[in-house]
Motif scaffolding. Structure first.
Motif, PDB file in Angstrom:
ATOM      1  N   ASN A 116      41.805  45.996  39.157  1.00  9.43           N
ATOM      2  CA  ASN A 116      40.694  45.146  38.718  1.00  9.43           C
ATOM      3  C   ASN A 116      39.555  46.047  38.288  1.00  9.43           C
ATOM      4  N   MET A 117      38.960  45.738  37.157  1.00 10.66           N
ATOM      5  CA  MET A 117      37.810  46.519  36.689  1.00 10.66           C
ATOM      6  C   MET A 117      36.559  45.657  36.862  1.00 10.66           C
ATOM      7  N   LYS A 118      35.633  46.181  37.642  1.00 11.86           N
ATOM      8  CA  LYS A 118      34.404  45.423  37.867  1.00 11.86           C
ATOM      9  C   LYS A 118      33.450  45.575  36.689  1.00 11.86           C
ATOM     10  N   GLY A 119      32.723  44.500  36.438  1.00 12.66           N
ATOM     11  CA  GLY A 119      31.712  44.543  35.391  1.00 12.66           C
ATOM     12  C   GLY A 119      30.569  43.649  35.824  1.00 12.66           C
ATOM     13  N   ARG A 120      29.488  43.709  35.079  1.00 11.53           N
ATOM     14  CA  ARG A 120      28.316  42.918  35.465  1.00 11.53           C
ATOM     15  C   ARG A 120      28.390  41.540  34.825  1.00 11.53           C
ATOM     16  N   ILE A 121      28.264  40.509  35.673  1.00 12.60           N
ATOM     17  CA  ILE A 121      28.177  39.140  35.164  1.00 12.60           C
ATOM     18  C   ILE A 121      26.874  38.582  35.722  1.00 12.60           C
ATOM     19  N   GLY A 122      25.879  38.430  34.852  1.00 19.22           N
ATOM     20  CA  GLY A 122      24.549  38.041  35.327  1.00 19.22           C
ATOM     21  C   GLY A 122      24.045  39.134  36.264  1.00 19.22           C
ATOM     22  N   PRO A 123      23.554  38.753  37.446  1.00 21.16           N
ATOM     23  CA  PRO A 123      23.060  39.790  38.366  1.00 21.16           C
ATOM     24  C   PRO A 123      24.157  40.388  39.242  1.00 21.16           C
ATOM     25  N   ASN A 180      37.369  34.279  34.622  1.00 21.14           N
ATOM     26  CA  ASN A 180      36.271  34.319  35.584  1.00 21.14           C
ATOM     27  C   ASN A 180      36.554  33.596  36.890  1.00 21.14           C
ATOM     28  N   ALA A 181      37.820  33.444  37.256  1.00 27.18           N
ATOM     29  CA  ALA A 181      38.153  32.782  38.516  1.00 27.18           C
ATOM     30  C   ALA A 181      37.548  33.553  39.691  1.00 27.18           C
ATOM     31  N   ASP A 182      37.608  34.881  39.598  1.00 28.95           N
ATOM     32  CA  ASP A 182      37.077  35.695  40.691  1.00 28.95           C
ATOM     33  C   ASP A 182      35.592  35.442  40.906  1.00 28.95           C
ATOM     34  N   PHE A 183      34.893  35.273  39.788  1.00 22.96           N
ATOM     35  CA  PHE A 183      33.460  35.000  39.866  1.00 22.96           C
ATOM     36  C   PHE A 183      33.215  33.684  40.620  1.00 22.96           C
ATOM     37  N   LEU A 184      33.973  32.657  40.225  1.00 19.30           N
ATOM     38  CA  LEU A 184      33.808  31.348  40.867  1.00 19.30           C
ATOM     39  C   LEU A 184      34.192  31.397  42.342  1.00 19.30           C
ATOM     40  N   ILE A 185      35.252  32.139  42.650  1.00 19.38           N
ATOM     41  CA  ILE A 185      35.693  32.247  44.047  1.00 19.38           C
ATOM     42  C   ILE A 185      34.596  32.900  44.890  1.00 19.38           C
ATOM     43  N   VAL A 209      27.988  38.021  57.368  1.00 18.80           N
ATOM     44  CA  VAL A 209      29.075  38.237  56.397  1.00 18.80           C
ATOM     45  C   VAL A 209      28.597  37.852  54.994  1.00 18.80           C
ATOM     46  N   MET A 210      27.855  36.733  54.918  1.00 13.79           N
ATOM     47  CA  MET A 210      27.347  36.279  53.617  1.00 13.79           C
ATOM     48  C   MET A 210      26.398  37.323  53.018  1.00 13.79           C
ATOM     49  N   ALA A 211      25.505  37.850  53.860  1.00 15.50           N
ATOM     50  CA  ALA A 211      24.535  38.841  53.380  1.00 15.50           C
ATOM     51  C   ALA A 211      25.256  40.091  52.877  1.00 15.50           C
ATOM     52  N   LYS A 212      26.294  40.506  53.613  1.00 17.13           N
ATOM     53  CA  LYS A 212      27.050  41.694  53.207  1.00 17.13           C
ATOM     54  C   LYS A 212      27.727  41.464  51.853  1.00 17.13           C
ATOM     55  N   MET A 213      28.276  40.271  51.696  1.00 19.82           N
ATOM     56  CA  MET A 213      28.937  39.948  50.421  1.00 19.82           C
ATOM     57  C   MET A 213      27.938  39.940  49.280  1.00 19.82           C
ATOM     58  N   LEU A 214      26.772  39.361  49.570  1.00 21.00           N
ATOM     59  CA  LEU A 214      25.738  39.258  48.538  1.00 21.00           C
ATOM     60  C   LEU A 214      25.260  40.651  48.114  1.00 21.00           C
ATOM     61  N   ILE A 215      25.081  41.523  49.107  1.00 21.50           N
ATOM     62  CA  ILE A 215      24.638  42.896  48.802  1.00 21.50           C
ATOM     63  C   ILE A 215      25.696  43.602  47.952  1.00 21.50           C
ATOM     64  N   SER A 216      26.980  43.432  48.339  1.00 23.04           N
ATOM     65  CA  SER A 216      28.042  44.115  47.577  1.00 23.04           C
ATOM     66  C   SER A 216      28.170  43.534  46.166  1.00 23.04           C
ATOM     67  N   LEU A 217      27.706  42.317  45.975  1.00 24.25           N
ATOM     68  CA  LEU A 217      27.753  41.721  44.640  1.00 24.25           C
ATOM     69  C   LEU A 217      26.637  42.245  43.750  1.00 24.25           C
ATOM     70  N   VAL A 218      25.495  42.524  44.376  1.00 22.67           N
ATOM     71  CA  VAL A 218      24.309  42.893  43.592  1.00 22.67           C
ATOM     72  C   VAL A 218      24.262  44.406  43.315  1.00 22.67           C
ATOM     73  N   LEU A 219      24.690  45.212  44.310  1.00 26.41           N
ATOM     74  CA  LEU A 219      24.631  46.667  44.114  1.00 26.41           C
ATOM     75  C   LEU A 219      25.822  47.152  43.293  1.00 26.41           C
ATOM     76  N   LYS A 220      25.573  48.115  42.416  1.00 26.07           N
ATOM     77  CA  LYS A 220      26.664  48.656  41.607  1.00 26.07           C
ATOM     78  C   LYS A 220      27.639  49.423  42.508  1.00 26.07           C
ATOM     79  N   PRO A 221      28.937  49.098  42.463  1.00 28.45           N
ATOM     80  CA  PRO A 221      29.881  49.824  43.320  1.00 28.45           C
ATOM     81  C   PRO A 221      30.064  51.279  42.857  1.00 28.45           C
ATOM     82  N   ASP A 222      30.416  52.151  43.805  1.00 28.75           N
ATOM     83  CA  ASP A 222      30.634  53.567  43.469  1.00 28.75           C
ATOM     84  C   ASP A 222      31.784  53.713  42.476  1.00 28.75           C
ATOM     85  N   VAL A 223      32.861  52.962  42.747  1.00 25.19           N
ATOM     86  CA  VAL A 223      34.022  53.014  41.856  1.00 25.19           C
ATOM     87  C   VAL A 223      34.235  51.614  41.280  1.00 25.19           C
ATOM     88  N   LEU A 224      34.356  51.539  39.958  1.00 26.00           N
ATOM     89  CA  LEU A 224      34.476  50.218  39.336  1.00 26.00           C
ATOM     90  C   LEU A 224      35.900  49.680  39.363  1.00 26.00           C
TER      91      LEU A 224
END
Lengths: 246, 304
Positions: free
Chosen positions: A67-74, B111-116, B287-302
């Motif tokens: 899976n390749m991560k990308g930015r979607i919105g924030p 974008n299923a992953d996004f919705l999930i 757990v929610m906060a951790k998920m939210l942080i991992s969503l907002v911060l750029k991961p080290d490896v994409l």
């Protein structure tokens, strides 16, 4: 009993091979038992005194999907499925410590960036360089790709030849397969001779039995797994209930 | 003797005490709150290098053991409402089949992953936030004086469920209700659990507490009973179709989790319902906060 000592000779150009190098890998194969947690192998032998040697350990080549991560919105989310073909599961580059090699690796046809030549990335619409860089980063973080400077050491020359020793530790997360130990002899800054040794990593005992059962008789394996969990849970439950009555 | 063990399906060597300890920790949560703990265990296993598909499938296998142990412990305490459990389970199975189809459609749409992930964060945030505030109010009330019975206006939900037919008594829970309610709610949780790829314990528990109005201690036992069957089916299906169940991994985790579940159950007896709820709410919010942080911060490896 540990694997027997193995002696493997370079297969390159038979007429000159014996003159160039002879190497020995100890142990000559690797068994994955239940208690495997990585294993060191030693490579030793001799090369002509005026040559250098670089050793690559790699394999098995496979097709992997990521899976390749990308930015979607924030948010940073999985955005694309990326398929990489002909990627070695493991790659280690062992270099002699007698000089800096970084600037020469591409010209010598060794090193991680040299893997680019064989790898196919799909879909083609994505940037090859970005994905390749990320792939290398991922593999490094999993300790499956490594460049080991000073990994090969030489002893003083004798009769026009020098003795070399190198060691490499196979990481804890390894798949059973045929791996390749590729040696490149360097003469006057140029790759002189490449040779390939096979190195077998295989599962044995219970590890092998479990994997075969899981892959060949999935339903029975699933039912046994559930039965084991039910029995263990019930036993622990009963033990605790028994403990309570005292 | 080596303290490592090689996992033949995950193709990864792990430290024995670390795995057993991890199982014990999550087992305590399981016994304490009636959750399977998959939402916590799976990410932790991935962090120590287990491939995600193997982590999720093997975790289901070990939850079978933890929930067997936990269900037995709660059964002994009279905390399992089997009648309610079966209704929720049947609804959950139907819901999970529907959920799997929804996921297929979402994947085709992209974008299923996004919705999930967004569903995950919203659900965790909503459920955790509501439980936290509600149980905080409960704790404040009990610490001051007994609250006067408030003449609450009945909500549309209460009026609706009272009008439903085939009312039956759920003796252990002490409620009279149409079985349609747990069937439908179980179905809803099943859909969400399938979409989010988790067992659904952390959604089911608040549903039982707030929508079925079951007593907290019966909720925990009944939730574990329901989780047991869900995880049995997941384990068999994963082993058969994907060969991702690592029995060594499951065995080590369950050694810890079954003992942990018993300890959790004993701890739970010492806490009142509001204390239990606030602890679970805090865990869900973390757990929610951790998920939210991992969503907002750029991961080290994409790549992953």
């Amino acid at each position: 009993m540990g694997p027997a000592l193995g002696l493997l000779f370079l297969i390159a150009g038979l007429a000159v091979a014996a003159d160039l190098a002879d190497l020995e890998i100890n142990p000559s194969y690797l068994d994955i038992t239940c208690f495997y947690s990585g294993q060191k192998i030693k490579i030793s032998g001799t090369v002509p005194a005026d040559r250098d040697i670089i050793i690559e350990i790699k394999g098995p080549e496979r097709k992997d999907t990521f899976n390749m991560k990308g930015r979607i919105g924030p948010f940073w989310m999985n955005r694309d499925k990326v398929e990489l073909e002909h990627v070695p599961f493991l790659y280690a580059l062992l270099l002699p410590g007698n000089r800096k090699w970084d600037s020469q690796l591409d010209a010598l046809g060794v090193g991680m960036h040299n893997l680019e030549k064989n790898i196919t990335i799909r879909p083609k619409t994505l940037s090859f360089d970005t994905i390749f860089e990320q792939f290398i980063q991922l593999k490094r973080s999993q300790r499956l790709y490594a460049k080991l400077d000073d990994a090969i050491s030489y002893s003083p020359e004798s009769k026009g030849r020098k003795h070399l020793t190198a060691s490499f530790t196979f990481p804890p997360s390894i798949v059973p397969a045929e791996y390749k130990v590729v040696t490149t002899l360097i003469s006057n800054g140029k790759a002189d001779e490449k040779s390939v040794f096979n190195f077998t990593v295989k599962e044995v005992g219970l590890t092998k039995t479990i994997r075969e059962l899981a892959h060949q008789r999935g339903l029975i394996y699933g039912l046994l797994s559930v039965a084991m969990a039910l029995i263990s849970g019930a036993i622990i439950g009963i033990i605790f209930i028994g403990g309570d009555t005292h | 003797m080596s303290w490592h063990i090689y996992l033949p399906i995950a193709h990864h060597s792990v430290l024995l005490p670390a795995l057993i300890g991890l199982g014990f920790l999550v087992g305590i949560l399981s016994g304490l709150f009636g959750v399977g703990g998959g939402f916590l265990m799976t990410p932790l296993l991935i962090m120590i290098g287990i491939p995600p598909t193997v982590a999720a499938a093997s975790d289901s296998n070990q939850i079978v053991a933890a929930s067997t142990s936990g269900t037995l412990a709660h059964y002994r305490l009279g905390n399992v409402d089997f009648k309610m459990g079966w209704c929720l389970l049947i609804g959950g199975i139907i819901g999970s089949v529907v959920g799997v189809q929804i996921i297929k459609v979402l994947r085709q749409m992209g974008n299923a992953d996004f919705l999930i992930t967004i569903t995950y964060v919203v659900m965790l945030g909503g459920v955790g936030g509501y439980m936290f505030l509600e149980s905080l109010q409960g704790l404040r009330k009990t610490s001051t004086e007994p609250a006067k019975p408030a003449a609450k206006k009945k909500s549309a939900y209460v009026r609706l469920i009272r009008r439903l037919p085939y009312k039956t008594r759920f003796a252990k829970s002490g409620i009279v209700l149409s079985p349609i309610v747990p069937l439908v709610l179980g179905g809803g949780v099943g859909i969400l659990a399938a979409i989010m790829g988790v067992g659904g314990g952390f959604i089911m528990v608040p549903v039982m507490v707030y929508l079925l109005r079951m007593p907290m201690h019966v909720v925990v036992g009944t939730s574990l009973f329901q989780i047991l069957f869900t995880c049995i089916s997941v384990t068999i299906l994963q082993a058969y179709f994907n060969q991702t169940v690592d029995v060594f991994l499951a065995l080590l985790l369950l050694i810890g989790s079954t003992s942990g579940a018993q300890v959790g159950t004993k701890l739970g007896k010492k806490l009142n319902a509001d204390q239990l709820k606030i602890l679970l709410a805090s865990l869900v919010l973390i757990v929610m906060a951790k998920m939210l942080i991992s969503l907002v911060l750029k991961p080290d490896v994409l790549l992953s």
